[in-house]
Each structure stands twice: as C-alpha cells, then as structure tokens.
Enzyme design. Structure first.
Site, PDB file in Angstrom:
ATOM      1  N   CYS A  12       0.801  -1.223   0.000  1.00 44.98           N
ATOM      2  CA  CYS A  12       0.000   0.000   0.000  1.00 44.98           C
ATOM      3  C   CYS A  12       0.830   1.268   0.000  1.00 44.98           C
ATOM      4  O   CYS A  12       2.014   1.265   0.330  1.00 44.98           O
ATOM      5  CB  CYS A  12      -0.859   0.062   1.261  1.00 44.98           C
ATOM      6  SG  CYS A  12      -2.009  -1.290   1.422  1.00 44.98           S
ATOM      7  N   GLY A  41       0.415   0.253  -5.132  1.00 42.73           N
ATOM      8  CA  GLY A  41      -0.803  -0.544  -5.068  1.00 42.73           C
ATOM      9  C   GLY A  41      -1.722  -0.197  -6.209  1.00 42.73           C
ATOM     10  O   GLY A  41      -2.031   0.979  -6.422  1.00 42.73           O
ATOM     11  N   ASN A 118      -0.411   0.930   5.782  1.00 43.83           N
ATOM     12  CA  ASN A 118       0.541   0.223   4.933  1.00 43.83           C
ATOM     13  C   ASN A 118       1.327  -0.742   5.814  1.00 43.83           C
ATOM     14  O   ASN A 118       1.904  -0.335   6.813  1.00 43.83           O
ATOM     15  CB  ASN A 118       1.499   1.232   4.274  1.00 43.83           C
ATOM     16  CG  ASN A 118       2.590   0.574   3.438  1.00 43.83           C
ATOM     17  OD1 ASN A 118       3.646   1.159   3.232  1.00 43.83           O
ATOM     18  ND2 ASN A 118       2.362  -0.622   2.949  1.00 43.83           N
ATOM     19  N   GLY A 119       1.345  -2.031   5.417  1.00 45.87           N
ATOM     20  CA  GLY A 119       2.070  -3.042   6.193  1.00 45.87           C
ATOM     21  C   GLY A 119       1.129  -4.167   6.575  1.00 45.87           C
ATOM     22  O   GLY A 119      -0.063  -4.132   6.260  1.00 45.87           O
ATOM     23  N   TYR A 262      13.618  -2.180  -4.974  1.00 47.17           N
ATOM     24  CA  TYR A 262      12.574  -2.354  -5.975  1.00 47.17           C
ATOM     25  C   TYR A 262      11.320  -1.519  -5.773  1.00 47.17           C
ATOM     26  O   TYR A 262      10.842  -0.884  -6.706  1.00 47.17           O
ATOM     27  CB  TYR A 262      12.184  -3.839  -6.029  1.00 47.17           C
ATOM     28  CG  TYR A 262      10.962  -4.124  -6.872  1.00 47.17           C
ATOM     29  CD1 TYR A 262      10.956  -3.876  -8.238  1.00 47.17           C
ATOM     30  CD2 TYR A 262       9.799  -4.620  -6.299  1.00 47.17           C
ATOM     31  CE1 TYR A 262       9.829  -4.129  -9.015  1.00 47.17           C
ATOM     32  CE2 TYR A 262       8.669  -4.875  -7.063  1.00 47.17           C
ATOM     33  CZ  TYR A 262       8.692  -4.625  -8.416  1.00 47.17           C
ATOM     34  OH  TYR A 262       7.582  -4.862  -9.170  1.00 47.17           O
TER      35      TYR A 262
END
Ligand code: SF4
Length: 490
Positions: A12, A41, A118-119, A262
């Site tokens: 996210c 996302g 996020n996570g 990345y």
C-alpha cells in the site's frame, strides 16, 4: 523486476494533508499524491475528506484515474475542507474486495475517523479472534479493520485520540505505517521497527502532509521535512506539529531493504537516502563482488536501470540501453492463460539489437522470483545476437516469505529456495550469475542511519506470526504459518 508474470507487490501507499492556511484544494492534492504513489498498489484506492469535522469519502477497486472520475472528484470537492487522506492498495492480507479498500471511515462513540494502513500485522489473527469473541462484527477481512476496532475502543477509554493511538500501539505487532484523520487532527504513526516508510512534508502556505514516499510530497508541491521515526506518533492540528516518541527505541529498526531495491520510486528519499543513489550503490557493490570482462552493461527496466548505471560506473564498462519497455500494457494483460504469460515478456520488453549484437553483455535486474521470466529475457538477448550474457542481481536470492506487507509467492515457487547459484543459473541459462551479498545489501542506503529487514533473504525474522491471516478469512479456514524459518538470535 524480472518476473512480469508474477511480479512482487508492495501492499500500500498512504497519504494525508493538513492544510492550515486553507489555500489548497485538498481532494485534488490527495488525487495528485495517490497518482504519484500508484506503484505501491494498483488494486484499489480511496480518499476521505474532512470538512468542519464531517468526514466523507469514496473508495473502490481500480486505479486512481479509474476510481476518481470527474464526477467522483466533484463530489469530493468541499470548499471548506482543510484535511484529507488517501490510500492505494495491493492486497496481501485480506481479499480483493471493495470492503477492504481504504481509507476505512469509522463512525464511533466519540466521533468519526478515517484510517489508512501500509504493512501487515503479525498478530492480526489473535487480535481479530479476541475481538470477535468479544462481540465485534467485521465487514471485511483485512488487518486494517482490526486496527480500527482497537483504536475506537481505546478512544472510549482515553481523553485524546493520541492517547488512544499510543494504547493501540501497545496491542499491535508487525508492520504498520498509518495515517489517521479525526474531526480536528491528522495523525501519522510508524511501527516501532519501522518496516514501511512514512515521511513528513511542509506546505508552502502552512500545513503538513504525510506520505509513504517523498515523491508524493513533490507531486503536491510540499517540501520534505523528515521521516517519521519508528515508533513515533506525529500530530498535525491547529497548534502545529507535535510528536510523541514514547514507543521509539523499543525495538531494533527493521526498515524493509527491498524498498530501496525495488518498491520505492527512484526519485523518492527514504530515511534521508535517495532511492536512486541506493540502487546505484547496489550496482557498484555488484561490480566489486562479481566482476566480468564484458563490452556493455544494460539494465532490465525499470528498477534494474539505476543499478546498471552503478555497475557501469564502477567497472568502467560502457552503459547501454538494452531494452525498451512498452508503457501501454494494462495491468490485466498478464492475468491471462499460460501462453499469454509467456508472450508477455516479448510484448513488454523489446531488445535494442544494436546495443547487444556481437557483444558480451552484463545484464542487471533487481531480483529473480521464479526464474522463468529471467530465462526468457536472456533468450531475447541471445536471439538479438548477444555473444555472452552475464546476469547480475542487485539483491540476494529470495528464499523466504514476507509477513510485513510484501506479496512474495509461495516458497515452492521461488527458484532460489533449495538451489545453489549454479543450479539457478542452469535454469535461467546465463553464462554467469551473481547476486548481491546480504553483507552489502544492508550498506546500500548510505547515511540512512537505520537497521534493515532482510528476512526474505536470510529467514531471520525479528517477529513472525503464529498464524497467517488468510487471503480471505471468510472463504477459507485460517492456515498455520509454514514452519522452518529462523527467528533473529536463534
Ligand atoms: S521480508 Fe523482505 S520484503 Fe518483507 S519487509 Fe523484510 S526485506 Fe522487505
């Protein structure tokens, strides 16, 4: 990324804006920021806008430009709104349904709030089971709803939302970077290990923004101020910006090193370190670790390009543009049958034959997932006339799952699990193969000043779940987490 058919996914991206001066159109700012964070996302997105304490929002499955049509944007435009928050999502915990899209807007006993996450939590299943046994009813299957439940319950017991957030952090474990919007405050929170990034920017007219990556600050004209510390709670409200650090320093820092390799955009700055610079450094380290006689260095677009530049700089071998990437392939293209997947590499990437014909080529990519795409890329180069192909990877071999918000395929699909480098090279068909070492991967973000998680390379987890949240908690029974990984210190 060298697996177009099964690319790795970040979960996210989160964003929030507190416009003190009231000079911004906050819904447009969120739209711009989510566009900048779209790489984090692509399955769903959403926005919540706060006008005088009244929070309204819209969320749906789709890309930012698909979900936020002109009609939707018109409905979100609130002339008096000074605060808003937004989210882009790729599901790794919870299924791909609208109910799991964010921000989650919750109406509770003390008001309304919107929350973006996020996570992945590592204790989500235990927390959810405890809540359900206590009468809680869940609408979706994501761990974010668990956070909402705990936070609203804690809010009933505490004077302020900051105190409720601090109490909730005592119950959560794993990875969480949060942006929370109440009637009067915008709050950003990072878990004590700091797995996922979160930064603060200042607005030119006064006010603040919080974002997963600094590229979103640039998109709204904000200036990067600093990263939020692992464990820190930062509040923006009419009194300015203030910080609660009571959870800081309680755990060793575990920033996801794969953000640099990345996930993050190369124009972002994370923990004070340029992602582009970190990728260049990965290439320089690769040149030191795996030198080779060659005529040209090329990278696999997009995230192999910066490392290829670094390799060329350190080795003295000329850098070349070896591939052109087709920018117009929709995200659904690769979801067809096996033959379509096989063709996807040829359609996504085309070789510039004049760069590689009759040359000894160093090919740089950021990872090898299953190996099939790498094999096809190497074959493309040989078909275009490359004499030799020396494959260099700007990360160590992927061998273990991630529990912190990255969608890594099942271990049995990872080509590096249970194979030596020579055995992997037999599968992909390069002349030589070299990976970046774990010793160097933690040094590529110079000046970052934080520790890194490298668990998907080493199997050494700072924390791991006893039970994994199923991709759809309603459709399947919870499955036990695969055993075999080492814990840190074991
Ligand atoms: S396990 Fe790998 S992908 Fe997951 S947080 Fe750690 S370094 Fe990042």
């Amino acid at each position: 990324m060298s697996d177009f058919a099964y690319p790795l996914h970040e979960e996210c991206g989160v964003f929030g804006i507190y416009d003190k001066a009231g000079t911004e159109d906050v819904s447009v700012a969120v739209y711009s920021a989510l566009y900048a964070l779209q790489h984090r996302g692509q399955e769903s997105c959403g926005m919540a806008v706060n006008e005088d304490g009244v929070i309204t929002g819209h969320r749906d499955l789709g890309l930012v430009n698909e979900v936020f049509t002109p009609q939707v944007m018109a409905s979100l435009h609130k002339p008096e709104a000074h605060m808003a928050t937004g989210h882009v999502r790729y599901a790794t915990a919870g299924s791909r349904v609208r109910a799991n899209a964010q921000p989650m807007i919750v109406r509770h006993g003390r008001g309304t709030m919107a929350l973006c996450h996020n996570g992945n939590l590592t204790n989500a299943v235990q927390l959810r089971n405890a809540l359900e046994n206590d009468g809680a009813i869940f609408h979706g299957s994501s761990d974010t709803e668990v956070i909402c439940y705990l936070l609203t319950r804690n809010r009933l017991k505490h004077q302020s939302i900051e105190q409720a957030v601090a109490a909730t952090m005592d119950q959560l474990d794993g990875a969480y970077s949060l942006v929370i919007m109440s009637a009067t405050k915008l709050i950003a929170v990072r878990d004590p290990r700091g797995y996922r990034p979160l930064c603060i920017g200042t607005l030119p007219g006064g006010g603040y923004v919080f974002a997963s990556e600094s590229c979103a600050l640039d998109a709204v004209g904000a200036t990067y101020l600093r990263d939020i510390e692992p464990g820190e709670i930062v509040v923006a409200d009419p009194d300015g910006l203030r910080s609660n650090r009571e959870h800081c320093g309680k755990q060793p820092r575990q920033m996801c090193v794969f953000e640099y390799i990345y996930f993050a955009r190369p124009d972002s700055v994370i923990e004070g370190c340029s992602v582009h610079e970190a990728r260049m450094q990965a290439g320089r380290f690769l040149a030191q670790e795996h030198p080779v006689e060659a005529d040209v260095v090329i990278g696999v677009p997009d995230s192999g390009l910066d490392a290829a530049l670094g390799y060329a700089e350190a080795s003295g071998i000329p850098y070349g543009i070896g591939f052109i990437k087709n920018k117009y392939i929709g995200r659904t293209f690769i979801q067809g049958n096996q033959k379509q997947r096989e063709n996807s590499v040829r359609i996504k990437l085309n070789v510039i034959a004049s760069t590689v014909r009759d040359k000894r080529v160093v090919l740089i990519d950021d990872s090898i997932v299953r190996g099939t795409t790498s094999a096809r890329i190497i074959k493309l180069l040989r078909d275009a006339g490359a004499k030799e192909v020396h494959f260099r990877v700007s990360a160590p071999p992927f061998k273990y799952p991630c529990y912190f918000g990255t969608d890594i395929p099942d271990q049995k699909m990872l080509v590096a699990t249970g194979r030596s480098v020579d055995q992997i090279n037999e599968i992909i068909g390069a002349d030589t193969l070299g990976y970046l070492s774990t010793e160097h991967v933690v040094q590529l973000a110079k000046g970052a000043g934080c520790g890194f998680c490298t668990a998907c390379f080493t199997g050494e987890y700072a924390v791991k779940p006893e039970v994994v949240l199923s991709t759809d908690i309603h459709d399947r029974p919870l499955r036990q987490r695969p055993k075999g990984e080492k814990k840190l210190g074991e």
